[in-house]
Write a protein that holds these residues in place. Structure first.
Motif, short mmCIF file in Angstrom:
data_model
loop_
_atom_site.label_atom_id
_atom_site.label_comp_id
_atom_site.label_asym_id
_atom_site.label_seq_id
_atom_site.Cartn_x
_atom_site.Cartn_y
_atom_site.Cartn_z
N GLY A 145 0.46 -1.05 0.04
CA GLY A 145 0.18 0.12 -0.16
C GLY A 145 0.92 1.50 -0.15
N LEU A 146 1.88 1.39 0.45
CA LEU A 146 2.93 2.67 0.66
C LEU A 146 3.60 3.11 -0.78
N ALA A 147 3.76 1.91 -1.52
CA ALA A 147 3.78 2.87 -2.69
C ALA A 147 3.01 3.10 -3.54
N ALA A 148 1.64 2.75 -3.12
CA ALA A 148 0.95 4.22 -4.03
C ALA A 148 0.64 5.55 -4.18
N LEU A 149 1.55 6.33 -2.10
CA LEU A 149 1.48 7.69 -1.80
C LEU A 149 2.14 8.42 -2.74
N PRO A 150 3.02 7.99 -3.62
CA PRO A 150 4.22 8.90 -4.71
C PRO A 150 3.06 9.71 -5.17
N SER A 151 1.85 8.29 -5.84
CA SER A 151 0.81 8.53 -6.83
C SER A 151 -0.19 9.68 -6.09
N PHE A 152 -0.18 10.39 -5.71
CA PHE A 152 -0.76 11.61 -4.74
C PHE A 152 -0.04 12.36 -4.17
N PRO A 153 -0.42 13.21 -5.26
CA PRO A 153 0.53 14.73 -5.80
C PRO A 153 -0.93 16.34 -4.80
N ALA A 154 -1.30 15.80 -3.92
CA ALA A 154 -1.56 16.87 -3.26
C ALA A 154 -1.45 16.10 -1.85
N LEU A 155 -0.46 14.88 -1.50
CA LEU A 155 -0.17 14.66 -0.14
C LEU A 155 0.71 15.71 0.15
N ARG A 156 0.13 16.70 1.70
CA ARG A 156 1.02 17.73 1.94
C ARG A 156 1.66 17.43 2.96
N GLU A 157 0.90 16.18 3.97
CA GLU A 157 1.43 15.79 5.27
C GLU A 157 1.37 14.36 5.64
N LEU A 158 2.01 13.51 6.43
CA LEU A 158 1.61 12.16 6.43
C LEU A 158 2.32 11.93 7.87
N MET A 159 1.37 11.46 8.59
CA MET A 159 2.40 10.65 9.64
C MET A 159 1.56 8.40 9.64
N PRO A 160 2.35 8.50 9.33
CA PRO A 160 2.96 7.20 9.36
C PRO A 160 3.31 6.21 10.37
N ILE A 161 2.47 5.39 11.01
CA ILE A 161 2.67 4.45 11.63
C ILE A 161 3.17 2.79 11.83
N ASP A 162 4.20 3.05 12.35
CA ASP A 162 4.37 0.68 12.10
C ASP A 162 5.32 1.10 11.06
N VAL A 163 5.70 1.61 9.74
CA VAL A 163 6.54 1.41 8.85
C VAL A 163 7.83 0.86 9.02
N PRO A 164 8.25 -0.31 8.66
CA PRO A 164 9.45 -0.36 8.70
C PRO A 164 10.33 1.07 7.68
N ASP A 165 11.78 0.56 8.04
CA ASP A 165 12.60 1.14 7.37
C ASP A 165 12.64 1.24 5.93
N ASP A 166 11.94 0.54 5.58
CA ASP A 166 12.57 -0.12 3.72
C ASP A 166 10.68 0.93 3.32
N GLY A 167 10.53 0.88 4.27
CA GLY A 167 9.21 1.36 3.48
C GLY A 167 9.55 2.89 3.36
N TYR A 168 9.24 3.48 4.03
CA TYR A 168 9.97 5.12 3.90
C TYR A 168 10.92 4.98 2.64
N ARG A 169 10.84 4.17 1.92
CA ARG A 169 11.27 4.61 0.53
C ARG A 169 10.45 4.85 -0.62
N HIS A 170 9.40 5.05 0.12
CA HIS A 170 8.25 5.11 -0.41
C HIS A 170 7.08 6.19 -0.14
N ILE A 171 7.83 7.16 1.47
CA ILE A 171 8.05 7.78 1.75
C ILE A 171 8.61 9.13 1.13
N GLY A 172 9.82 8.90 0.80
CA GLY A 172 10.69 9.53 0.47
C GLY A 172 10.47 9.83 -0.68
#
Length: 136
Positions: free
Chosen positions: A1-28
């Protein structure tokens, strides 16, 4: 599910919960992200910060009780977009890490709370125009 995050161009604020370090590649990869709140991310480490450090417009960063260290603050210190940083209970952070934030050209507010490895004298290392709040 995290892989879809970059496809939301209006995403300005995020509070990830229990995301493993590798999941932050999508947030980044969320280039429009302006605020990141790492609350309830007790296993988050410097590896996650390496991904976050690529965010071009991140202005506000909050981390509470994560496992980041001075290395994360060195990486954050290279993000010229950062204006506000709040750290709470991050045991791996020391004065040396906080001092790396002094080179941030747009930093206006720094909040440090319950940081065992940070001493109050760090306030003198930061530019005078940075509003620093320090509490134990």
């Amino acid at each position: 599910g995290l892989a879809a995050l970059p496809s939301f161009p209006a995403l300005r604020e995020l509070m990830p919960i229990d995301v493993p370090d590798d999941g932050y590649r999508h947030i980044g990869a969320c280039d429009a992200l302006e605020r990141l709140v790492l609350m309830y991310c007790r296993e988050t480490t410097d590896a996650a910060t390496a991904h976050i450090a690529r965010l071009p417009g991140l202005a506000r960063y909050f981390a509470s009780y994560t496992r980041i260290s001075d290395r994360s603050l060195e990486m954050l210190g290279g993000m010229s977009s950062l204006q506000q940083i709040e750290l709470s209970g991050c045991a791996g952070v020391t004065n040396a890490g906080v001092a790396a934030l002094a080179r941030l050209p747009r930093l206006r507010e720094l909040r440090l709370d319950g940081m065992q490895g940070v001493m109050a004298d760090i306030v003198g290392v930061l530019p005078a125009d940075v509003d620093v709040t320090f509490s134990t």
